[in-house]
Design a protein around this motif. Structure first.
Motif: not given
Ligand SMILES: CC(C)(COP(=O)(O)OP(=O)(O)OC[C@H]1O[C@@H](n2cnc3c(N)ncnc32)[C@H](O)[C@@H]1O)[C@@H](O)C(=O)NCCC(=O)NCCS
Ligand SMILES: Nc1ncnc2c1ncn2[C@@H]1O[C@H](COP(=O)(O)OP(=O)(O)OP(=O)(O)O)[C@@H](O)[C@H]1O
Length: 201
Positions: A10-11, A134-135, A139-141, A162-164
């Motif tokens: 996952g990213p 995934t998120a 949220v990840r930022l 990174q990938q989407d």
């Protein structure tokens, strides 16, 4: 003894490490590809090949790898990244295989391979199934800015390499929503593990 190897990917900031810890609590053993990559890349054999390819100055006077300088050179274009991967990936893969085989001999429900670049590196071929966490990007930022104490700009630059989500959705057999609360994540992981064991054993 277990034959089940679950690839977890996952990213950045989606919550892989958090999910890996939940799998561990559910009775699995975790192989951490990032940790293996860090150790492998500092190994003398790998370092000398990298120096020959990317310049002697990627190793400082303290004899330690300057990761920032190597990243600048290796991620400057696709060809350079391929040259980096050609040196590092076979060595990383060898150690991952060794650790997976060690874990398989032990008494665990499954072995989890936690690998951010599971599909890109081809390490998914070592796994029975793959799971992606995934998120949403915002949220990840927020998470990586707080976890790593970095600026939103740097966090965005990391995320942009990174990938989407669609990339993970189309490749992974199972998905985990990285925005669940920690306790719901544990419940989801417990259920998913039973499902995977039911599907594959
Ligand atoms: C070049 C290195 C030393 C730079 O380290 P640094 O700590 O500055 O950055 P970090 O590892 O966090 O990576 C920064 C970003 O680049 C991306 N990235 C890392 N390695 C790769 C790669 N081989 N190919 C494409 N993108 C990559 C990551 O997704 C991350 O978002 C490091 O990325 C590395 O060792 N790369 C080679 C080993 C590898 O492929 N590792 C990936 C895990 S299997
Ligand atoms: N479900 C969650 N609820 C709240 N916070 C979370 C959750 N999952 C992860 N976090 C927090 O978000 C941050 C990033 O999570 P984590 O390190 O697990 O992500 P990752 O996918 O492993 O990232 P990376 O690939 O960058 O290592 C951490 O500070 C973690 O504590």
């Amino acid at each position: 003894m277990t034959d089940l190897v679950i690839g977890l990917t996952g990213p950045t900031g989606a919550g892989k490490s958090t999910v890996a810890a939940a799998f561990q609590k559910a009775g699995c053993l975790v192989v951490d590809a990032d940790r293996i990559a860090r150790l492998t890349i500092s190994d003398e054999k790998c370092l000398s090949a990298l120096r020959a390819e990317f310049g002697n100055d990627i190793v400082g006077e303290d004899n330690r790898l300057n990761r920032t300088l190597l990243a600048q050179r290796a991620f400057s274009d696709k060809k350079s990244t391929q040259r980096l991967n050609a040196i590092t990936h076979p060595l990383i893969k060898e150690e991952i295989v060794r650790q997976i085989n060690e874990c398989r001999k032990k008494d665990a429900r499954a072995v989890i391979l936690d690998a951010p670049l599971l599909f890109e590196s081809g390490a998914d071929s070592l796994c029975t199934v793959s799971v992606a966490v995934t998120a949403p990007a915002e949220v990840r930022l927020y998470r990586i800015v707080n976890r790593d104490s970095i600026t939103p700009e740097l966090a965005k630059a990391r995320m942009s390499t990174q990938q989407d989500d669609a990339y993970y959705h189309s490749r992974a057999q199972y998905l985990i929503d990285g925005t669940l609360s920690i306790s719901d994540t544990q419940i989801r992981v417990n259920q998913l593990l039973e499902q995977i064991i039911g599907d594959y054993e």
